[in-house]
Design a protein around this motif. Structure first.
Motif, short mmCIF file in Angstrom:
data_model
loop_
_atom_site.label_atom_id
_atom_site.label_comp_id
_atom_site.label_asym_id
_atom_site.label_seq_id
_atom_site.Cartn_x
_atom_site.Cartn_y
_atom_site.Cartn_z
N LYS A 213 36.37 23.25 1.78
CA LYS A 213 35.87 22.53 2.95
C LYS A 213 36.47 23.14 4.21
O LYS A 213 37.68 23.34 4.29
N VAL A 214 35.61 23.42 5.18
CA VAL A 214 36.06 24.06 6.42
C VAL A 214 35.49 23.28 7.60
O VAL A 214 34.34 22.83 7.56
N LEU A 215 36.28 23.15 8.64
CA LEU A 215 35.84 22.41 9.82
C LEU A 215 35.33 23.43 10.84
O LEU A 215 36.12 24.09 11.52
N THR A 216 34.00 23.59 10.91
CA THR A 216 33.42 24.65 11.75
C THR A 216 32.96 24.14 13.12
O THR A 216 32.37 24.90 13.88
N SER A 217 33.21 22.87 13.40
CA SER A 217 32.98 22.36 14.76
C SER A 217 34.00 21.26 15.02
O SER A 217 34.68 20.80 14.11
N GLY A 218 34.07 20.86 16.28
CA GLY A 218 34.90 19.70 16.60
C GLY A 218 34.32 18.45 15.95
O GLY A 218 33.25 18.49 15.35
N GLY A 219 35.05 17.35 16.08
CA GLY A 219 34.60 16.13 15.41
C GLY A 219 34.85 14.88 16.23
O GLY A 219 35.28 14.95 17.39
N ILE A 220 34.60 13.75 15.60
CA ILE A 220 34.70 12.47 16.30
C ILE A 220 36.09 11.85 16.13
O ILE A 220 36.64 11.26 17.05
N THR A 221 36.67 12.03 14.94
CA THR A 221 37.98 11.40 14.70
C THR A 221 39.13 12.17 15.36
O THR A 221 40.21 11.63 15.53
N SER A 222 38.90 13.43 15.72
CA SER A 222 39.95 14.22 16.36
C SER A 222 39.87 13.98 17.87
O SER A 222 38.80 14.14 18.47
N ARG A 223 40.99 13.64 18.49
CA ARG A 223 40.97 13.08 19.84
C ARG A 223 40.46 14.05 20.90
O ARG A 223 39.68 13.68 21.76
N ASP A 224 40.91 15.32 20.83
CA ASP A 224 40.76 16.18 22.00
C ASP A 224 39.82 17.36 21.84
O ASP A 224 39.83 18.27 22.67
N ASP A 226 35.85 19.23 21.00
CA ASP A 226 34.45 19.01 21.38
C ASP A 226 33.54 19.27 20.19
O ASP A 226 33.46 20.41 19.70
N PRO A 227 32.84 18.25 19.71
CA PRO A 227 31.97 18.42 18.53
C PRO A 227 30.86 19.44 18.74
O PRO A 227 30.30 19.97 17.77
N MET A 228 30.53 19.74 20.00
CA MET A 228 29.43 20.66 20.27
C MET A 228 29.83 22.12 20.10
O MET A 228 28.98 23.00 20.05
N LEU A 229 31.13 22.40 20.04
CA LEU A 229 31.59 23.79 20.02
C LEU A 229 31.93 24.25 18.60
O LEU A 229 32.41 23.48 17.78
N GLN A 230 31.69 25.55 18.37
CA GLN A 230 32.05 26.17 17.09
C GLN A 230 33.57 26.28 16.98
O GLN A 230 34.24 26.65 17.95
N GLN A 231 34.11 26.01 15.80
CA GLN A 231 35.53 26.25 15.54
C GLN A 231 35.65 27.35 14.48
O GLN A 231 34.83 27.42 13.57
N PHE A 232 36.66 28.17 14.60
CA PHE A 232 36.86 29.42 13.85
C PHE A 232 35.88 30.48 14.38
O PHE A 232 34.76 30.16 14.77
N SER A 233 36.33 31.73 14.34
CA SER A 233 35.44 32.84 14.71
C SER A 233 34.52 33.14 13.53
O SER A 233 34.79 32.73 12.39
N ASP A 234 33.46 33.88 13.79
CA ASP A 234 32.56 34.28 12.70
C ASP A 234 33.33 35.04 11.62
O ASP A 234 33.10 34.85 10.43
N GLU A 235 34.27 35.90 12.05
CA GLU A 235 35.02 36.71 11.07
C GLU A 235 35.89 35.82 10.19
O GLU A 235 36.01 36.06 8.98
N GLU A 236 36.50 34.81 10.77
CA GLU A 236 37.33 33.90 9.97
C GLU A 236 36.46 33.16 8.94
O GLU A 236 36.84 33.02 7.76
N LEU A 237 35.29 32.71 9.38
CA LEU A 237 34.41 31.97 8.46
C LEU A 237 33.93 32.88 7.33
O LEU A 237 33.88 32.47 6.16
N GLU A 238 33.58 34.13 7.67
CA GLU A 238 33.13 35.07 6.63
C GLU A 238 34.24 35.35 5.63
O GLU A 238 34.00 35.48 4.42
N THR A 239 35.47 35.46 6.12
CA THR A 239 36.61 35.71 5.22
C THR A 239 36.78 34.55 4.23
O THR A 239 36.98 34.75 3.03
N ILE A 240 36.67 33.34 4.75
CA ILE A 240 36.82 32.16 3.87
C ILE A 240 35.73 32.15 2.81
O ILE A 240 36.00 31.95 1.62
#
Ligand SMILES: [Zn+2]
Length: 448
Positions: A213-224, A226-240
């Motif tokens: 399980k990977v968190l690829t965007s911001g979320g609602i339960t995390s305080r600070d 932005d759910p609209m933005l991508q988290q991790f770079s493309d390279e990090e996601l491909e590595t995973i």
């Protein structure tokens, strides 16, 4: 025999170790309902489904317990066995940084409540499922069969980070490399850069993860964040993804905004969790690449309906995404995206987001446009498919499949609300063994 025995005889009196059921109405999980079906299981697997008159000779003497409605045990495809405290706010600090001993004790209750809600299998997408499954295997805990991700992988400053505490405190418990950190001691792990991402996958493998399980965007339960933005770079996601798929595991993405969803699909993820801002482009890509959706309506509904029970920041974020989220689910169903059911119940026992409230998510699937039969399929047969090659033969009442069944007092095809209340699920068999029945004590069920 097609007699109408309600209470099965003790095992000692039986001529055979098999379990026999006779359903007036059988919902097989995938396909149309069937009338008057016998179902026989042995050693945890289904060995016969069909008319009473055609039961093979070796099972002819098995007693058949009558039930009005029988269906496969359901699959909860977005659980969190964090063991959060019901006395503290429903926030990331409670979920990720609680006392692990207390969390384990609370999870014993959470497992039983989830099972008794009719969910015999759970995909845990960040929590203590791998360790809990070890204890279930020891025969000491009553619960669903768990398919755990281990720790959900987040970047520092991402959805899994705990903004309420100092970086040093979060890092001490959650980072891949911090001294004293133990990926077995939380449902979240922080990783940055290709090497740490690779290591985060391997630490989860060490816990016998069945999915990553990977968190690829911001979320609602995390305080600070932005759910609209991508988290991790493309390279990090491909590595995973490359590390996970080499080990036979699929990746599931927590992805709320479109940027995080598309990044996950591009990198090769096979399940999108949440999806508040998907559109036609997203759903075309999902279908093209066989990506499933687990929409998790339950927390959105819960936060909006219980404003005073959640931190202010969480309520404000939920308000922004709520309408879009409901529309996105409807559009995905209309577009023909394959869905499984997940309720994302991350609260403590007895709270408005308590384990055991899982059945509501099937009701929301129908409200979003699934037919009742499709919603049952999403809650049963589709569940194991979200695990790719790790998915067992489960979620359908067919020969060779796991003997996990639930009996209901009423037919959910007539009224899906039946699934919302655990009291309507009168009997549950897990691996052919009766674990819930009127008057059956859960501890006794464990020792049977
Ligand atoms: Zn979640």
């Amino acid at each position: 025999m097609c007699d109408w025995i309600v209470v099965p005889r003790p095992l000692a009196e039986k001529t055979h170790q098999a379990t026999g059921l006779f359903a007036s109405c059988l919902l097989p999980g995938r396909g149309k309902p069937l009338r008057n079906q016998a179902v026989i299981s042995e050693k945890g697997k289904i060995v016969y489904v069909g008319a009473c008159t055609s039961i093979p000779a070796e099972y002819a003497k098995v007693d058949l317990q009558h039930v009005p409605v029988l269906m496969p045990g359901m699959w909860e495809c977005h659980a969190h066995f964090f063991g959060a405290s019901p006395k503290r706010p429903i926030d990331m600090q409670n979920m990720a940084l609680g006392n692990p001993i207390e969390a384990g004790a609370r999870n014993a209750r959470a497992l039983k409540d989830t099972l008794y809600a009719g969910f015999t299998s759970c995909v845990d997408l960040g929590g203590y499922a791998p360790e809990l499954q070890n204890v279930i295997d020891e025969g000491l805990l009553l619960g669903p069969t768990l398919y755990g991700a281990g720790a959900a992988i987040s970047m520092t400053g991402g959805h899994g980070d705990v903004f309420e505490v100092s970086y040093a405190s979060a890092r001490q418990r959650l980072s891949v490399n911090a001294p004293g950190a133990d990926a077995g001691m939380s449902g979240v792990i922080l990783a940055d850069g290709l090497e740490e991402c690779r290591k985060a996958v391997r630490l989860n493998l060490r816990r016998r993860a069945k999915i990553i399980k990977v968190l690829t965007s911001g979320g609602i339960t995390s305080r600070d964040d932005d759910p609209m933005l991508q988290q991790f770079s493309d390279e990090e996601l491909e590595t995973i993804v490359s590390e996970a798929s080499r080990m036979g595991l699929v990746c599931a993405a927590h992805a709320v905004g479109k940027a995080g969803i598309l990044a996950a699909i591009r990198a090769g993820f096979k399940v999108i969790e949440h999806d508040s801002f998907g559109d036609d482009e997203v759903y075309e890509e999902m279908k093209k690449h066989d990506v499933m959706l687990v929409a998790t309506i339950t927390p959105i509904r819960s936060i909006l309906d219980n404003e005073d029970k959640y931190p202010r920041e969480m309520f404000e974020k939920a308000k922004v995404v709520a309408q879009a989220h409901l529309k996105a689910y409807k559009d995905a169903i209309k577009a023909g995206v394959k869905c499984a059911i997940g309720s994302d119940l991350f609260g403590g026992i007895g709270t408005v987001l308590s384990p055991g409230l899982n059945g509501g998510e099937v009701v929301y699937a129908v409200e979003a446009g699934m037919t009742p039969l499709k919603a049952i399929e999403a809650a049963t047969a589709n569940g194991p498919e979200s695990l790719g090659r790790q998915g067992p033969k489960s979620g359908q009442i067919r020969v060779g499949y796991d003997a996990d069944f639930i009996a209901l007092s009423q037919n959910p095809l007539d009224d899906m609300e039946v699934l919302r209340s655990p009291k309507n699920i009168t009997h549950i068999w897990k691996s052919g063994k009766l674990v819930k029945a009127p008057g059956l004590d859960p501890w006794e069920a464990l020792d049977r």
